[in-house]
Write a protein that holds these residues in place. Structure first.
Motif, PDB file in Angstrom:
ATOM      1  N   MET B   1      10.697   0.233  -5.898  1.00 27.73           N
ATOM      2  CA  MET B   1       9.342   0.264  -5.346  1.00 27.73           C
ATOM      3  C   MET B   1       9.051   1.653  -4.766  1.00 27.73           C
ATOM      4  O   MET B   1       9.935   2.322  -4.260  1.00 27.73           O
ATOM      5  CB  MET B   1       9.202  -0.784  -4.239  1.00 27.73           C
ATOM      6  CG  MET B   1       9.472  -2.209  -4.690  1.00 27.73           C
ATOM      7  SD  MET B   1       8.214  -2.845  -5.808  1.00 27.73           S
ATOM      8  CE  MET B   1       7.170  -3.740  -4.674  1.00 27.73           C
ATOM      9  N   THR B   2       7.800   2.027  -4.864  1.00 27.70           N
ATOM     10  CA  THR B   2       7.371   3.328  -4.367  1.00 27.70           C
ATOM     11  C   THR B   2       6.228   3.114  -3.379  1.00 27.70           C
ATOM     12  O   THR B   2       5.355   2.292  -3.606  1.00 27.70           O
ATOM     13  CB  THR B   2       6.895   4.220  -5.543  1.00 27.70           C
ATOM     14  OG1 THR B   2       7.967   4.359  -6.474  1.00 27.70           O
ATOM     15  CG2 THR B   2       6.471   5.584  -5.055  1.00 27.70           C
ATOM     16  N   ARG B   3       6.279   3.861  -2.298  1.00 26.89           N
ATOM     17  CA  ARG B   3       5.253   3.718  -1.267  1.00 26.89           C
ATOM     18  C   ARG B   3       4.055   4.600  -1.620  1.00 26.89           C
ATOM     19  O   ARG B   3       4.210   5.773  -1.949  1.00 26.89           O
ATOM     20  CB  ARG B   3       5.846   4.135   0.086  1.00 26.89           C
ATOM     21  CG  ARG B   3       4.911   3.944   1.241  1.00 26.89           C
ATOM     22  CD  ARG B   3       5.638   3.528   2.530  1.00 26.89           C
ATOM     23  NE  ARG B   3       4.659   2.948   3.454  1.00 26.89           N
ATOM     24  CZ  ARG B   3       4.362   1.664   3.493  1.00 26.89           C
ATOM     25  NH1 ARG B   3       4.979   0.805   2.698  1.00 26.89           N
ATOM     26  NH2 ARG B   3       3.459   1.208   4.335  1.00 26.89           N
ATOM     27  N   ILE B   4       2.858   4.024  -1.570  1.00 23.10           N
ATOM     28  CA  ILE B   4       1.659   4.821  -1.839  1.00 23.10           C
ATOM     29  C   ILE B   4       0.628   4.601  -0.733  1.00 23.10           C
ATOM     30  O   ILE B   4       0.631   3.579  -0.052  1.00 23.10           O
ATOM     31  CB  ILE B   4       1.001   4.483  -3.204  1.00 23.10           C
ATOM     32  CG1 ILE B   4       0.566   3.009  -3.276  1.00 23.10           C
ATOM     33  CG2 ILE B   4       1.919   4.818  -4.353  1.00 23.10           C
ATOM     34  CD1 ILE B   4      -0.340   2.704  -4.469  1.00 23.10           C
ATOM     35  N   SER B   5      -0.220   5.606  -0.587  1.00 24.67           N
ATOM     36  CA  SER B   5      -1.356   5.520   0.323  1.00 24.67           C
ATOM     37  C   SER B   5      -2.587   5.955  -0.477  1.00 24.67           C
ATOM     38  O   SER B   5      -2.629   7.070  -0.994  1.00 24.67           O
ATOM     39  CB  SER B   5      -1.117   6.459   1.518  1.00 24.67           C
ATOM     40  OG  SER B   5      -2.313   6.592   2.260  1.00 24.67           O
ATOM     41  N   VAL B   6      -3.528   5.054  -0.639  1.00 32.54           N
ATOM     42  CA  VAL B   6      -4.706   5.344  -1.458  1.00 32.54           C
ATOM     43  C   VAL B   6      -5.965   4.923  -0.711  1.00 32.54           C
ATOM     44  O   VAL B   6      -6.011   3.840  -0.117  1.00 32.54           O
ATOM     45  CB  VAL B   6      -4.672   4.573  -2.796  1.00 32.54           C
ATOM     46  CG1 VAL B   6      -5.742   5.124  -3.745  1.00 32.54           C
ATOM     47  CG2 VAL B   6      -3.319   4.635  -3.444  1.00 32.54           C
ATOM     48  N   ALA B  67      -2.035   7.817  -8.237  1.00 29.43           N
ATOM     49  CA  ALA B  67      -3.191   7.894  -7.341  1.00 29.43           C
ATOM     50  C   ALA B  67      -2.757   8.047  -5.882  1.00 29.43           C
ATOM     51  O   ALA B  67      -3.605   8.090  -4.987  1.00 29.43           O
ATOM     52  CB  ALA B  67      -4.060   6.653  -7.507  1.00 29.43           C
ATOM     53  N   ASP B  68      -1.443   8.121  -5.651  1.00 29.66           N
ATOM     54  CA  ASP B  68      -0.928   8.245  -4.290  1.00 29.66           C
ATOM     55  C   ASP B  68      -1.564   9.431  -3.577  1.00 29.66           C
ATOM     56  O   ASP B  68      -1.658  10.523  -4.153  1.00 29.66           O
ATOM     57  CB  ASP B  68       0.596   8.415  -4.353  1.00 29.66           C
ATOM     58  CG  ASP B  68       1.204   8.578  -2.978  1.00 29.66           C
ATOM     59  OD1 ASP B  68       0.613   8.063  -2.007  1.00 29.66           O
ATOM     60  OD2 ASP B  68       2.259   9.236  -2.878  1.00 29.66           O
ATOM     61  N   SER B  69      -2.008   9.205  -2.363  1.00 36.29           N
ATOM     62  CA  SER B  69      -2.694  10.183  -1.505  1.00 36.29           C
ATOM     63  C   SER B  69      -4.036  10.635  -2.092  1.00 36.29           C
ATOM     64  O   SER B  69      -4.600  11.634  -1.654  1.00 36.29           O
ATOM     65  CB  SER B  69      -1.803  11.385  -1.147  1.00 36.29           C
ATOM     66  OG  SER B  69      -1.518  12.159  -2.272  1.00 36.29           O
ATOM     67  N   GLY B  70      -4.534   9.875  -3.052  1.00 32.54           N
ATOM     68  CA  GLY B  70      -5.820  10.193  -3.658  1.00 32.54           C
ATOM     69  C   GLY B  70      -6.933   9.306  -3.141  1.00 32.54           C
ATOM     70  O   GLY B  70      -6.724   8.437  -2.288  1.00 32.54           O
ATOM     71  N   GLU B  71      -8.135   9.556  -3.676  1.00 30.93           N
ATOM     72  CA  GLU B  71      -9.300   8.796  -3.266  1.00 30.93           C
ATOM     73  C   GLU B  71      -9.971   8.203  -4.507  1.00 30.93           C
ATOM     74  O   GLU B  71     -10.347   8.914  -5.426  1.00 30.93           O
ATOM     75  CB  GLU B  71     -10.284   9.703  -2.517  1.00 30.93           C
ATOM     76  CG  GLU B  71     -11.478   8.939  -1.999  1.00 30.93           C
ATOM     77  CD  GLU B  71     -12.278   9.740  -0.973  1.00 30.93           C
ATOM     78  OE1 GLU B  71     -11.825  10.829  -0.576  1.00 30.93           O
ATOM     79  OE2 GLU B  71     -13.350   9.255  -0.587  1.00 30.93           O
ATOM     80  N   VAL B  72     -10.085   6.869  -4.496  1.00 29.07           N
ATOM     81  CA  VAL B  72     -10.659   6.154  -5.635  1.00 29.07           C
ATOM     82  C   VAL B  72     -12.028   5.608  -5.246  1.00 29.07           C
ATOM     83  O   VAL B  72     -12.199   5.085  -4.144  1.00 29.07           O
ATOM     84  CB  VAL B  72      -9.734   4.989  -6.063  1.00 29.07           C
ATOM     85  CG1 VAL B  72     -10.386   4.159  -7.169  1.00 29.07           C
ATOM     86  CG2 VAL B  72      -8.376   5.516  -6.517  1.00 29.07           C
ATOM     87  N   THR B  73     -12.992   5.753  -6.146  1.00 24.33           N
ATOM     88  CA  THR B  73     -14.282   5.086  -5.963  1.00 24.33           C
ATOM     89  C   THR B  73     -14.503   4.174  -7.152  1.00 24.33           C
ATOM     90  O   THR B  73     -14.391   4.610  -8.307  1.00 24.33           O
ATOM     91  CB  THR B  73     -15.432   6.106  -5.873  1.00 24.33           C
ATOM     92  OG1 THR B  73     -15.154   7.025  -4.810  1.00 24.33           O
ATOM     93  CG2 THR B  73     -16.762   5.407  -5.592  1.00 24.33           C
ATOM     94  N   THR B  74     -14.792   2.904  -6.879  1.00 22.48           N
ATOM     95  CA  THR B  74     -15.130   1.971  -7.945  1.00 22.48           C
ATOM     96  C   THR B  74     -16.621   1.684  -7.878  1.00 22.48           C
ATOM     97  O   THR B  74     -17.309   2.109  -6.947  1.00 22.48           O
ATOM     98  CB  THR B  74     -14.369   0.635  -7.811  1.00 22.48           C
ATOM     99  OG1 THR B  74     -14.993  -0.159  -6.796  1.00 22.48           O
ATOM    100  CG2 THR B  74     -12.899   0.864  -7.447  1.00 22.48           C
ATOM    101  N   VAL B  75     -17.098   0.915  -8.833  1.00 20.79           N
ATOM    102  CA  VAL B  75     -18.517   0.567  -8.849  1.00 20.79           C
ATOM    103  C   VAL B  75     -18.892  -0.189  -7.570  1.00 20.79           C
ATOM    104  O   VAL B  75     -20.046  -0.155  -7.139  1.00 20.79           O
ATOM    105  CB  VAL B  75     -18.849  -0.243 -10.124  1.00 20.79           C
ATOM    106  CG1 VAL B  75     -18.282  -1.655 -10.038  1.00 20.79           C
ATOM    107  CG2 VAL B  75     -20.345  -0.263 -10.394  1.00 20.79           C
TER     108      VAL B  75
END
Lengths: 284, 156
Positions: B1-6, B67-75
């Motif tokens: 497992m890998t820790r992510i922050s998104v 996407a770790d440490s990234g910023e996602v925008t969805t609809v």
């Protein structure tokens, strides 16, 4: 569709990436933009034990000029290549062909180095890099080495890169005053090329002084249409270009798939070479 | 497992994920953001298009760990203060959807176009949407809606 399980690591420098690849051996796979690798993983056509994500190595990104040579970092995205004024000026063929790769979202992620290291003969950029006489620079445990494009593509999806080597940059000789055109035949807008032709032409006093022709999807690797290049030298009129283009498929062994037979691909190579050269030479 | 922050649609999430988890599965199955559909699952159709760090991506072709440490925008993150985004409004008003399956991806791809080119012509709209398939073949109204959202009346 869910990819098979793998270990994941994200080095932050080329040295660290190369060490990781050396430790991982044959079971390690480099992840660049992932636009070829992720579909392969999802379709379970690839089973790496370790995925080495080189997406956070700043030194692999960016474009610069170095004494008549355009140097493009392997992790520079297609999107950035298309938009860069230096690429347009010194290697317009690469900018034009890259703009035809897939679609905008894929071009945001996909990278020049990734598509070259993937070495799909149906990909657009290998034939372009071959026509541009580029040099590919790899780093391994033994240091850096330069590989001419002609020696880089070895077979279907196979390159001269060793398992512990990382492609770090592509060096392209500036050809500011050459005409260029990439002509691609595809079934639908975002599909792979059935056949593609990358043409570079240097004109001198109304005649074609030199021509470089790269062929996409005419064999297990990208190819140069050497007979056509030779026949084009000195051409002054449309008729001479037509005759030269008739030799474009000479020496090729294109594959057969549901899109096209080998004979049809050979026909396309001749037709597209004629169109590409006429456009590149401004004779169309 | 890998820790992510998104950061997704303005909220930051910290999670442990398997490296093989696709971004689309993370958004839908882990965060419950089912506004973004899975279409072809082969990176052709564009239904799963989202924004990652200011650029559109096909979220079936990105790993969640990328996407770790990234910023996602969805609809689902486009509306402001209960008001639809201009593209959402235009798609509604111009009847730019039939079954609606491709709509989230179409809107995200159109938004990406208008950021770079605020006044595209119809051909530019079509080229910008070449990675998004509408199997109802409702492209005419989709192009009209994008032009309307850019403040241009369609003449096609």
């Amino acid at each position: 569709m869910i990819p098979p399980a793998f270990e994941y690591t994200r080095p932050t420098s080329v040295d660290e990436a190369v060490r990781t690849l050396a430790d991982g051996g044959e079971d390690a796979k480099v992840l660049a933009g992932g636009q070829s690798l992720l579909p392969l993983l999802r379709l379970r056509l690839a089973f790496p034990e370790l995925v080495v994500d080189v997406g956070r190595i700043p030194e692999l990104r960016g474009i610069r000029e170095d004494e008549g040579t355009l140097v493009i970092g392997a992790m520079t995205t297609h999107h950035d290549v298309v938009r860069d004024p230096r690429v347009r000026r010194h290697a317009g063929l690469l900018a034009a062909a890259t703009a035809t790769v897939a679609d905008p979202a894929v071009r945001h992620r996909g990278t020049l180095g990734g598509s070259l290291a993937h070495a799909d003969p149906a990909g657009d950029l290998p034939a372009v890099i071959l026509a541009l006489d580029a040099t590919l620079v790899a780093v391994g445990p033994g240091g850096r080495r330069s590989i001419p494009a002609r020696e880089f593509f070895v077979d279907y999806l196979q390159t001269a890169l060793r398992p512990d080597e990382l492609l770090v940059q592509v060096e392209i000789p500036a050809r500011d005053d050459w005409g260029f055109h990439y002509e691609k035949f595809q079934r639908v807008a975002q599909a792979w090329a059935v056949v593609g032709v990358a043409a570079l032409v240097r004109r001198d006093d109304g005649r074609i002084a030199e021509a470089r022709i790269g062929l996409t999807n005419m064999g297990s690797t990208p190819l140069r249409a050497e007979a056509a290049e030779e026949a084009l030298t000195g051409a002054t009129a449309v008729g001479a270009v037509r005759r030269a283009a008739e030799t474009a498929a000479d020496g090729t062994r294109p594959s057969s798939d549901p899109s096209a037979s080998p004979e049809y691909r050979a026909h396309l190579a001749r037709v597209l070479t004629r169109r590409a050269v006429l456009a590149a030479a401004g004779m169309g | 497992m890998t820790r992510i922050s998104v950061k997704v649609d303005g909220t930051t999430y910290e999670d442990e994920v398997e490296p093989r988890l696709l971004l689309i599965h993370y958004l839908r199955d882990r965060l419950g953001l089912t506004g973004t559909p899975i279409g072809c699952d082969t990176s052709n159709c564009g239904a799963c298009t989202v924004d990652l760090d200011g650029e559109t991506v096909k979220s079936c072709s990105v790993l969640a760990v990328q996407a770790d440490s990234g910023e996602v925008t969805t609809v689902q993150g486009l509306a402001r203060d209960g008001e639809w985004h201009p593209l959402q409004k235009a798609f509604h008003e111009r009847h730019a959807l039939q079954c609606g399956y491709c709509t989230p991806g179409m809107i995200m791809a159109a938004r990406d176009l208008l950021r770079e080119n605020p006044a595209p012509d119809p051909q530019e709209v079509r080229e910008a949407l070449e990675g998004n398939l509408c199997r109802c073949t409702g492209y005419q109204n989709i192009v009209r809606a994008v032009l309307a959202a850019s403040g241009q009346e369609a003449t096609t």
